[in-house]
Design an enzyme around this catalytic site. Structure first.
Site, PDB file in Angstrom:
ATOM      1  N   ARG D  53      43.307  29.896  27.502  1.00 46.14           N
ATOM      2  CA  ARG D  53      44.973  30.602  27.505  1.00 46.14           C
ATOM      3  C   ARG D  53      45.976  30.171  27.115  1.00 46.14           C
ATOM      4  O   ARG D  53      46.640  30.557  25.969  1.00 46.14           O
ATOM      5  CB  ARG D  53      44.940  31.248  28.855  1.00 46.14           C
ATOM      6  CG  ARG D  53      43.725  31.304  29.618  1.00 46.14           C
ATOM      7  CD  ARG D  53      44.125  32.166  31.395  1.00 46.14           C
ATOM      8  NE  ARG D  53      43.781  30.292  31.198  1.00 46.14           N
ATOM      9  CZ  ARG D  53      43.538  30.097  32.469  1.00 46.14           C
ATOM     10  NH1 ARG D  53      42.694  31.505  33.855  1.00 46.14           N
ATOM     11  NH2 ARG D  53      42.845  29.079  33.541  1.00 46.14           N
ATOM     12  N   LYS D 158      53.361  38.505  36.457  1.00 42.13           N
ATOM     13  CA  LYS D 158      52.995  36.320  36.098  1.00 42.13           C
ATOM     14  C   LYS D 158      53.895  35.389  37.014  1.00 42.13           C
ATOM     15  O   LYS D 158      54.981  35.768  37.233  1.00 42.13           O
ATOM     16  CB  LYS D 158      53.507  36.046  34.639  1.00 42.13           C
ATOM     17  CG  LYS D 158      52.972  35.074  34.356  1.00 42.13           C
ATOM     18  CD  LYS D 158      53.073  34.569  32.806  1.00 42.13           C
ATOM     19  CE  LYS D 158      52.528  32.971  32.847  1.00 42.13           C
ATOM     20  NZ  LYS D 158      52.938  33.545  31.020  1.00 42.13           N
ATOM     21  N   SER D 228      49.123  37.695  37.456  1.00 46.26           N
ATOM     22  CA  SER D 228      48.526  36.241  37.830  1.00 46.26           C
ATOM     23  C   SER D 228      49.142  34.930  37.578  1.00 46.26           C
ATOM     24  O   SER D 228      50.441  35.229  37.178  1.00 46.26           O
ATOM     25  CB  SER D 228      47.883  36.844  35.498  1.00 46.26           C
ATOM     26  OG  SER D 228      47.714  35.403  34.933  1.00 46.26           O
ATOM     27  N   GLY D 344      36.924  46.333  44.656  1.00 46.67           N
ATOM     28  CA  GLY D 344      37.699  47.039  43.966  1.00 46.67           C
ATOM     29  C   GLY D 344      38.258  46.505  43.302  1.00 46.67           C
ATOM     30  O   GLY D 344      38.888  45.234  43.075  1.00 46.67           O
TER      31      GLY D 344
END
Lengths: 362, 362, 362, 362
Positions: D53, D158, D228, D344
Site C-alpha cells: 500500500r 480515509k 479505510s 455483509g
C-alpha cells in the site's frame, strides 16, 4: 526400596507416529505401568487450528490403551505443544517412575503429580484459580516427596479453557466469566495457573496479587512454571519435577531463567556446572514479549500478519538454545504468561551422569 | 594518503525509512560521495512477492539522489535482503570509503568493487557466468588493492535473473536458456555467481566444474560468497571486503563457515580472537539444507506449506547467531547456493578496535 | 428388487468429529454395512503438512470399525480433501447403497466401485498407470451397471504416490521412476489417473497420449474425473457416480465443466434444468491455472509466497460456486491436473426430487 | 457548462507500476489537473505489515508530482487497499472531473470531496468523530451538488489512526484515548467514520448512538460507506459518489447491500436494471462476520491462524462477485465495521451507457 525416574526422549516421524514408544515398550525399555506424563512437540502451527496436537494425543492414547486399562491410560498427563519452527525436531518426552531396589541418591530426579477439582468456569483467570493450582502444586510436591520449594525445578500444568458453551453454562447460573473471548481464556488460564505455581513456590506473595494483575502485570512470574491450556479437561493436571530424598538413579534436573529471547548464558552455565553429564531433555518457554524490541533493537514479530508472534518466537529461541546445547530436539513452547519475565522464560535441563543408551537414561 | 573504510549500521523503522541515513549525512558522519554499497534487511517475506525490498531500494535511491548526481546515486550497489524472521532487526549497513591522511594499518578493512559486462541470458547459470564473475571478483580485489585471495573475507554479488521476456529474447535469437522457470533462474544465477567467487578465490578448481554441477553439487562452495539475484540489472555488481595495504582505520574483518544451522562455535571463536574489539556488523547466510535433518534429528522446514523454508531458516539461524553476538541487528540472508556447505553458510564479522560512537566506526 | 443410493451430507465440528455419522447410524438413517465411500472437506491447509486429513480419516476408520468388521471398515473408500478456505464448511458426504424393494427409476443415481492391482512404482505417472486406471473405471462402471460412458457423471479416484523408500525400492530393482520428487509424484499420479478416466470415458484417445503429455499437455482432460493422491495405498480406489438401470430412489446426478475459476453459468444452468429439486451435494475441483490471468486480468495466486495457489483457488472458486448454490457446504478440492481445462474444473451436482429431511435424501 | 466525471480503471503490474496512469496522461485520456481521487487494490496481505500500500501510494505521488504542483498532487485522495486474494486483479480506479460544454444529464455520476479539521486524538472512535465526519459528508455532497441523501451511492473515507506517539501526546494533555491498542484504533476509526456517513445519510439516528455502540452494535450501519484508516493523515478525506444536477456524461452509479458473503442477487439485480450498460468499476467491502457461520454452516475463517479472516473473506467474496460480473478486476476491501450488516457489505457499481474504449468511459 527407592523410586527411580526415567526420562525417554523419542523422535517422532509425524503427529500420529507412536512407533518409537511402541518399540521401547516392546523392548522392555519402558514399562507402560510407570508412565506418569508425556510431553511432546508436534509440527502444527501451535495456534488455534493446530490439529497436530489433538492427532498426537489421540494416537498416544490409543497406543497406551493397548498396554493399560482405559482408566490407567487416560490418567497419564499428555501435554502436546504445537509448533516446531526452525529446525526444532518433533519428539515426545516420556516420564516414567519405577520402584527399584537401588540406594537413594543425594539428589536424584523426582517426579510428582496431582489433579485439582473441577474449576468453576467463573473462577478461570481469577484468584480462586491461583489458589486451586497452588494447593495442587503442593500436593504434587508431596507426591514426589519434595519438602522444600527450592528443590522444585519445573512444574508443568495443563489447565482448562472457556468455550462458548461453558460461558453460557456459567451465565445461566448467574455467574460472570473473566472473559467471553475463548482465545483470551486460554491466556488467562495459563496466567492464573502460572501464578499458582509462583505462589506455591514462594516466588510471589499471594497477598500481593489482585485479579487485575492476572495476564497484565508481568513483573509477577514463576521461574519454573510451564502452563498449557486444553479443551479436553475442566480441572488441572500438574506434574512437578525436582530433587527429593527416596529417589535413585543418575538423572538430575536444573533450571534457569532467560531474561530475554537470547539470554542463553544461564543455560550454558547450568550445563557447565555438571561436566561429564549428558543432556537428556530441555524444556523451555519462548515468547515475543510486549516491547517490540530485543536489546534495544526493533523486531517485527508483533507486526507480522503472515506469521504469528508465537511461531516467530519459538523458531528464534529454539535457534538460540540449539546453538548452546548442540541439537534442536528440544521442547520449546509458546504462551509464557507469568512464566519467566516479559520476553523471556524458564528453561529446565534434565541431565544424566551416565551415557545415554538408546535415548534412555539407564 | 590512505583510503579508509567506514561501516555504518543504521536501524530502520520501516522499509522506506531513510531518516537515519539522512541524519547521518546531515551530521557529517556520512559523506554521501564515498558510499560504495548499502546492504539491508527489510521486513517482508523474502520471497517472490516481497515488496519491502523494492520499496526500500526505491526510497534509498530517492534519498541518495538528493545528495548526488543521478549517475553517482545509481552507481551505488544496493542489496536489500527480505525477511527479518524471529527478532532480527530491520537495518541497513552503509559502506563508505574516504581518502584520508592517516598512516596505513597492517590490516585495515579494504573495500573494492566492480561490475561485469551484461550477461547474455543464455549464459545465466552456466560456466560462462562463473567465468564472467570470477574475472570481476579479481577486478574488485584489484580495486581494493588486495593481492592475495586469503585476504578476501566477504564477496557480495548482485546478479541478474531471467524473466519471461528475457527468455523469449534469447529464444528469438535461437539460444536456449538454462531454465524457463524464472524462480529457478534466481537460484541458478546465485549458484553460478557463487562458484565464480569460489574459483576467483581458489576454493574450487574451475576445471572441475561442469554445467551440471551448478545448483546441484553442493560439495563445491565458497566460504566467502554472498549472492543475491535482482530483476533490476542485467550485469553483476560485486563488492569485495578484505584486508589490504594502503588502507587505514580501526575496522577489521574476519570470516568463518557454519557447517550447519547451529554451528556457531566458529563465530564465537572468531570474535574471541580479537578481544577488546566491538562487532560493527555481521553478514551471514542461512538455509534449510536438503537433508531434512539437523544433527541427525528431523526438522519440518521443508514440509511446511504455511511458512517457507527460507523464513524458517533465517529466523532459526538468526537466533543461534544472536545468542552468540548478543543482539539481533544482524544481516542473515537466505538462498545460499554454493555459499558455504549444504545447510550451512559463510559468516563475516566486521569489528572495530575502538568504541563505536553513534554506530559509526570513527 | 433394486439398488438405491443414499447420499448423506453431514457437517463436522472438527477433523475428528464423527458425532454426526454416529448419530445417523444410531437413528437408523445410515446403515453402515452399505457405506461405499466417504468424501470430506477438512480444515487444514490442503498441502503437504495438512494433518487434518489424516486425523479425519483415522477418526472415521475408528468409528466405522465400531460398526463393521475391520476388513469391511477398511474397504470403505475415504477421500479427505484438506482446505476449507473462505466460508467453505467442513463436512463429509457419505455414499451408501441399499438393496430395496422399490421399482427402478428411469435415471436414478448409481454408485460403483473397484480397485486396481498394486501399481509398480516405476509405472506411476506413465501410460501404464493410465491403462490400469482406465480398466478399473470400466470395472466400476460394470459394478454400477452403467453401460454407456455418457451415463457417468463423476469418477473419484484415490491414487498412490512415491515416497523416498518406494523410489529406492524401484531403483534397487534397476527401475527408474518418473520423478524423484515426492511432491511432484502426487501431481503425476493424479494426472495419469485422470487421463485414465478420460480414456475410459472416451474423452481422450489413448493412442494420442505419450508419457511426456502427462502433467504437461493440459488440452487433454476429463470433464468428470476427480483424483486425490494418498500415501496410505499402493493401488487405486475408484468410485463411479452416474445413472443406470436397476437403481431406484429420488437422487439424480449431473455434471458440467467450468472453463475457468468464475465460469459458473454451466452450474446455474444444470441446476435450473431440474426445477423443484434440491441440491444434496456439490463436488468440484479448483485450481489457479498456469497463465497467471483470469479473463485477461492478472492475478497474484502464483506469486504469493504467504498463501499457496491451491488455497487461493479453493477459496475464490468456492465463493463463486456458493454464490450460485446458496451456501458453502460444498466439496471444492484442489490439484486438478487433467481434471477439466487449465484453470477450470469439473463440477458434479447430486440432487433429489424430494425435500431433504435431516440432510438425508429419504 | 457542466461538470463531467471520468472513471478510469487501470490494471497494474506491481505496487509501484504507474506506467498505465502515465501513458493515459501522455495520451491525453486523463487530465491530471482533474484527478480527485485514486482507489487501488494492491497485492500485499492487507494487514499490519502490508508494504504494498505504502509503496503504491508513494509511487503514485511521485508520478502525480511530475504533472502537478506538489500541493495539487498531495491534495489527491489516495486510498490503497491491500489484499488481492483469489483471482482479484491489482488495479487502480482514477476519478477525474472536467468542466465540459455538454448538456446536463438527468442522473449523471457526480463526485464531491471534502476534508475535515484535524481530529483530536482523544475523539477517535467516539461520537465527536461521528459528528465531524457527518458534517464533512454533507460538505462533500454540497461540493458535488447533491441535495438529497438518497442520491448518494458511495462514500469513501480515509480516516486517521492512533500511534503510540499520538496516544502519548493525548495523555500528556490529560486526555484519555478510546483505546491504547493501535490496531484496534484502526477499527474504531473506521467504525466511527462509517457511522458518520450513516448519520449524514439518515440511515442511523445520531441521537440513538452512544460511545459504547461504536465498533460493537452491528445493527447500526451505512449501506454506502467505505472506510479505510491510514497513518499518514490526522484529519479525514471524504469522496462522495452519487447523482446530481449539473453533471453530464454517460456514467451512472448504483449501490446495493450484500446481507452476507454470498448475497450476490442484489448485485445481479442492480446490473440487470440497466441493460446495455457496461460495468466500469465495482467497489465493495467484505468481512468474515462475527457468527462463525454462513447460512447456518460453520466456516473456519475466524479460527485460522495461518490466514487472517480478512484475507479469507476478500478472496471468497471476490469469487462470489466475480462470478456475477464476469471478471475479478474489482475493488473488494476488508474491514467493514458498520459498513453494511455483520458479515455483509455495501457494493457500488459504476456503469456507462456507452462502450468503454481503452478502459476509459469516454
Amino acid at each position: 526400596m527407592t523410586r527411580r525416574a526415567f526420562v525417554h526422549r523419542i523422535s517422532t516421524k509425524a503427529p500420529d507416529d507412536v512407533s518409537g514408544l511402541r518399540s521401547r515398550i516392546a523392548l522392555g525399555e519402558i514399562d507402560p505401568r510407570g508412565i506418569v506424563a508425556i510431553l511432546g512437540k508436534t509440527e502444527g502451527n501451535g495456534n488455534v487450528n493446530d490439529f497436530s496436537r489433538g492427532f498426537a494425543s489421540a494416537s498416544l492414547k490409543i497406543e497406551l490403551r493397548r498396554h493399560l486399562s482405559q482408566a490407567d491410560a487416560d490418567a497419564i498427563c499428555l501435554v502436546m505443544s504445537g509448533g516446531t519452527e526452525g529446525a526444532m525436531a518433533p519428539h515426545v518426552v516420556v516420564f516414567e517412575v519405577r520402584d527399584v531396589a537401588d540406594a537413594p541418591e543425594a539428589s536424584a530426579l523426582a517426579v510428582g503429580r496431582s489433579r485439582t477439582a473441577d474449576l468453576p468456569f467463573e473462577q478461570l483467570g481469577r484468584i480462586a484459580q491461583i489458589e486451586l493450582v497452588a494447593d495442587a502444586v503442593r500436593a504434587a510436591m508431596a507426591d514426589a516427596g519434595i519438602a522444600e520449594a527450592d528443590q522444585v525445578h519445573f512444574v508443568q500444568i495443563k489447565c482448562p479453557l472457556l468455550t462458548l458453551e461453558r460461558i453460557a453454562r456459567a451465565e445461566s447460573e448467574g455467574k460472570q466469566t473473566a472473559t467471553r473471548d475463548t482465545l483470551k481464556s486460554m491466556a488467562l488460564s495459563r496466567a492464573a495457573s502460572s501464578l499458582g505455581v509462583a505462589t506455591a513456590l514462594g516466588e510471589v506473595d499471594p497477598a500481593a496479587i489482585r485479579d487485575e494483575a492476572i495476564g497484565r502485570d508481568w513483573s509477577l512470574f514463576s521461574s519454573r512454571a510451564s502452563a498449557s491450556a486444553g479443551v479436553e479437561l475442566t480441572d488441572h493436571e500438574i506434574v512437578v519435577l525436582g530433587h527429593a530424598p527416596g529417589w535413585s538413579g543418575p538423572l538430575r534436573i536444573a533450571h534457569c531463567v532467560m531474561q530475554d529471547a537470547i539470554d542463553v548464558e544461564p543455560v550454558r552455565a547450568a550445563l557447565a556446572l555438571q561436566p561429564g553429564t549428558h543432556l537428556v531433555a530441555l524444556l523451555g518457554k519462548a515468547e515475543s514479549g510486549t516491547s517490540g524490541k530485543l536489546r534495544g533493537y526493533r523486531h517485527t514479530m508483533l507486526d507480522d500478519s503472515d506469521i504469528s508472534p508465537t511461531r516467530h518466537a519459538r523458531g528464534f529461541v529454539a535457534g538460540a538454545l540449539a546453538g548452546v546445547v548442540g541439537h534442536a530436539e528440544i521442547y520449546v513452547s509458546g504462551g509464557a504468561e507469568h512464566q519467566g519475565p516479559d520476553g523471556g522464560g524458564p528453561v529446565a535441563l534434565i541431565t544424566t551422569e551416565q551415557a545415554i543408551k538408546h535415548g534412555v537414561a539407564a
